[in-house]
Structure formats: C-alpha cells, structure tokens
Design a protein around this motif. Sequence first.
Motif, PDB file in Angstrom:
ATOM      1  N   LYS A 124      35.975  25.144  25.844  1.00 34.32           N
ATOM      2  CA  LYS A 124      34.938  24.449  25.065  1.00 34.32           C
ATOM      3  C   LYS A 124      35.220  24.547  23.565  1.00 34.32           C
ATOM      4  O   LYS A 124      34.896  23.636  22.805  1.00 34.32           O
ATOM      5  N   LEU A 125      35.832  25.636  23.152  1.00 31.56           N
ATOM      6  CA  LEU A 125      36.194  25.821  21.739  1.00 31.56           C
ATOM      7  C   LEU A 125      37.432  25.005  21.350  1.00 31.56           C
ATOM      8  O   LEU A 125      37.841  25.016  20.198  1.00 31.56           O
ATOM      9  N   GLY A 126      38.030  24.319  22.318  1.00 34.56           N
ATOM     10  CA  GLY A 126      39.210  23.502  22.036  1.00 34.56           C
ATOM     11  C   GLY A 126      40.520  24.243  22.209  1.00 34.56           C
ATOM     12  O   GLY A 126      41.590  23.720  21.888  1.00 34.56           O
ATOM     13  N   MET A 127      40.456  25.451  22.720  1.00 28.68           N
ATOM     14  CA  MET A 127      41.678  26.228  22.928  1.00 28.68           C
ATOM     15  C   MET A 127      42.382  25.725  24.189  1.00 28.68           C
ATOM     16  O   MET A 127      41.747  25.284  25.131  1.00 28.68           O
ATOM     17  N   ARG A 128      43.691  25.774  24.147  1.00 23.16           N
ATOM     18  CA  ARG A 128      44.472  25.382  25.321  1.00 23.16           C
ATOM     19  C   ARG A 128      44.997  26.634  25.986  1.00 23.16           C
ATOM     20  O   ARG A 128      45.249  27.645  25.327  1.00 23.16           O
ATOM     21  N   GLU A 129      45.142  26.558  27.307  1.00 21.99           N
ATOM     22  CA  GLU A 129      45.701  27.701  28.018  1.00 21.99           C
ATOM     23  C   GLU A 129      47.205  27.704  27.807  1.00 21.99           C
ATOM     24  O   GLU A 129      47.882  26.723  28.079  1.00 21.99           O
ATOM     25  N   GLU A 130      47.715  28.818  27.320  1.00 23.95           N
ATOM     26  CA  GLU A 130      49.145  28.934  27.040  1.00 23.95           C
ATOM     27  C   GLU A 130      49.899  29.693  28.123  1.00 23.95           C
ATOM     28  O   GLU A 130      51.103  29.567  28.226  1.00 23.95           O
ATOM     29  N   GLY A 131      49.182  30.491  28.879  1.00 21.28           N
ATOM     30  CA  GLY A 131      49.903  31.244  29.890  1.00 21.28           C
ATOM     31  C   GLY A 131      48.988  32.085  30.749  1.00 21.28           C
ATOM     32  O   GLY A 131      47.809  32.259  30.454  1.00 21.28           O
ATOM     33  N   LEU A 132      49.571  32.582  31.813  1.00 19.24           N
ATOM     34  CA  LEU A 132      48.881  33.479  32.732  1.00 19.24           C
ATOM     35  C   LEU A 132      49.786  34.678  32.948  1.00 19.24           C
ATOM     36  O   LEU A 132      50.925  34.540  33.406  1.00 19.24           O
ATOM     37  N   PHE A 133      49.275  35.843  32.617  1.00 19.98           N
ATOM     38  CA  PHE A 133      50.008  37.087  32.811  1.00 19.98           C
ATOM     39  C   PHE A 133      49.546  37.697  34.132  1.00 19.98           C
ATOM     40  O   PHE A 133      48.382  38.063  34.272  1.00 19.98           O
ATOM     41  N   ILE A 134      50.444  37.792  35.089  1.00 15.93           N
ATOM     42  CA  ILE A 134      50.126  38.314  36.411  1.00 15.93           C
ATOM     43  C   ILE A 134      50.081  39.843  36.371  1.00 15.93           C
ATOM     44  O   ILE A 134      51.008  40.479  35.857  1.00 15.93           O
ATOM     45  N   GLU A 135      48.990  40.401  36.911  1.00 14.71           N
ATOM     46  CA  GLU A 135      48.783  41.852  36.911  1.00 14.71           C
ATOM     47  C   GLU A 135      49.149  42.446  35.551  1.00 14.71           C
ATOM     48  O   GLU A 135      49.896  43.407  35.437  1.00 14.71           O
ATOM     49  N   PHE A 136      48.543  41.894  34.522  1.00  9.07           N
ATOM     50  CA  PHE A 136      48.903  42.177  33.139  1.00  9.07           C
ATOM     51  C   PHE A 136      48.444  43.543  32.653  1.00  9.07           C
ATOM     52  O   PHE A 136      49.183  44.273  32.009  1.00  9.07           O
ATOM     53  N   ILE A 137      47.201  43.879  32.932  1.00  3.35           N
ATOM     54  CA  ILE A 137      46.640  45.087  32.339  1.00  3.35           C
ATOM     55  C   ILE A 137      45.577  45.658  33.260  1.00  3.35           C
ATOM     56  O   ILE A 137      45.000  44.939  34.073  1.00  3.35           O
ATOM     57  N   SER A 138      45.322  46.945  33.121  1.00  6.93           N
ATOM     58  CA  SER A 138      44.294  47.595  33.923  1.00  6.93           C
ATOM     59  C   SER A 138      43.232  48.190  33.010  1.00  6.93           C
ATOM     60  O   SER A 138      43.541  48.962  32.105  1.00  6.93           O
ATOM     61  N   PHE A 139      41.988  47.797  33.259  1.00 11.17           N
ATOM     62  CA  PHE A 139      40.857  48.354  32.513  1.00 11.17           C
ATOM     63  C   PHE A 139      40.006  49.273  33.380  1.00 11.17           C
ATOM     64  O   PHE A 139      39.236  50.067  32.874  1.00 11.17           O
ATOM     65  N   VAL A 140      40.121  49.097  34.686  1.00  6.53           N
ATOM     66  CA  VAL A 140      39.312  49.868  35.638  1.00  6.53           C
ATOM     67  C   VAL A 140      40.213  50.348  36.776  1.00  6.53           C
ATOM     68  O   VAL A 140      41.364  49.943  36.886  1.00  6.53           O
ATOM     69  N   LYS A 141      39.648  51.161  37.632  1.00  7.84           N
ATOM     70  CA  LYS A 141      40.405  51.692  38.766  1.00  7.84           C
ATOM     71  C   LYS A 141      39.867  51.131  40.079  1.00  7.84           C
ATOM     72  O   LYS A 141      38.695  50.785  40.189  1.00  7.84           O
ATOM     73  N   ASN A 142      40.756  51.061  41.064  1.00  7.34           N
ATOM     74  CA  ASN A 142      40.365  50.708  42.420  1.00  7.34           C
ATOM     75  C   ASN A 142      39.598  51.879  43.027  1.00  7.34           C
ATOM     76  O   ASN A 142      39.578  52.981  42.466  1.00  7.34           O
ATOM     77  N   GLU A 143      39.013  51.655  44.183  1.00  6.36           N
ATOM     78  CA  GLU A 143      38.243  52.714  44.861  1.00  6.36           C
ATOM     79  C   GLU A 143      39.079  53.958  45.134  1.00  6.36           C
ATOM     80  O   GLU A 143      38.564  55.070  45.138  1.00  6.36           O
ATOM     81  N   ASP A 144      40.387  53.763  45.344  1.00  7.40           N
ATOM     82  CA  ASP A 144      41.248  54.920  45.638  1.00  7.40           C
ATOM     83  C   ASP A 144      41.759  55.628  44.373  1.00  7.40           C
ATOM     84  O   ASP A 144      42.566  56.539  44.446  1.00  7.40           O
ATOM     85  N   GLY A 145      41.299  55.169  43.198  1.00  8.39           N
ATOM     86  CA  GLY A 145      41.679  55.807  41.941  1.00  8.39           C
ATOM     87  C   GLY A 145      42.908  55.238  41.267  1.00  8.39           C
ATOM     88  O   GLY A 145      43.249  55.625  40.159  1.00  8.39           O
ATOM     89  N   THR A 146      43.587  54.304  41.916  1.00 15.24           N
ATOM     90  CA  THR A 146      44.758  53.675  41.310  1.00 15.24           C
ATOM     91  C   THR A 146      44.315  52.585  40.332  1.00 15.24           C
ATOM     92  O   THR A 146      43.222  52.026  40.474  1.00 15.24           O
TER      93      THR A 146
END
Length: 175
Positions: free
Chosen positions: A132-154
């Motif tokens: 909506k701001l007029g930005m274009r999508e430049e890319g998609l980073f697959i499994e780029f970063i982790s901010f939280v953990k899965n239930e098993d702690g990974t």
Amino acid sequence: ETKRLVIRNYLESDIYDYLDCFKNPRANCFSSEKVSNIDEAMTNLKERTEDEGYLAICLIEENKVIGEVFYKKKEPDTYSIGWILNEKYGGSGYAFEGAEAVIEYLFTEKSARRIFAYAEDDNLSSRKLCKKLGMREEGLFIEFISFVKNEDGTPKYENTHQYAILKKEWQSREK
C-alpha cells in the motif's frame, strides 16, 4: 503531523501507553521488545527517548501513543523502516498514516534515496502495508532469521520478505 496523528519522539510520560503497546507484540520480530512490567517498559522507553530513530505514533485528539515507527540508516542514502501498532488500533489505517509520514520525512528531510522494510511470511498486515505504501517486493529470504523457538526449544526460522521503494518511485506514485 497527519490528519489524525502526531509522529514524535517519545516522552517519559508515554510509559503506560508504551507498556500497553509492547506487552503482547503480534509479530515475532518484536518478541525481544516484549515488556511485562513497568520497570522493563521504562528501560526500553529510556533507550527510545535517546534515539531519534524511534518515533511514537500518537492520536492527535488524545495525545495517546498507539504505536511506533522506527528507522535506521544503513548506507549514506538508504534507510530501513519498521512499525508496530497496539493491536487495539489495528485495521484503521493508523500504521499506513504513520509510516507514510515517516517515509516522506526520510525522503525530504534525510535525503534518503532508498527505503526498505522486512516482513515475515505470516505478518500479512505488514506485507499488505508495504504494498500500500508503494513498496515493491524485492526478495524472499527462506528460513532467514529466528526470533522465537519451537516447542522443542530449537530456533524457529522464518521466511522474510524484503520490500523497498526509491525516492523517484515515491515521488511518482499515485496518491
């Protein structure tokens, strides 16, 4: 200032609004910003009052902080931008209004040439906002970063979209 908002530096008196906004951030990328009490909120707010890149989104009528827009200089003429809105105020265009004002400020007052933003796969509201701001999508980073953990702690790695807009694109967009 916009029609409904004032975008300004934080004040210490914003503490309760800040706590309300950051007590339960919806996007995982803000999980490290979560505050659960007034002391944590005061520590984070103090850091924000000392950094011009963190701006409070306030309702004009009430001078109430309902969110934040932040920017970081990445290159001499490139900035990253992001936002968080108190979930009570979502869906009413406040995030768009605040982000649009800050983008305009960065292009006109900070001589930005390029502005970019990241949004995780499941953060559909931010992805829509970027478009909506007029930005274009430049890319998609697959499994780029982790901010939280899965239930098993990974680490839970998230796919992250990058959006951007150039000053010339901003100036030529249809409003």
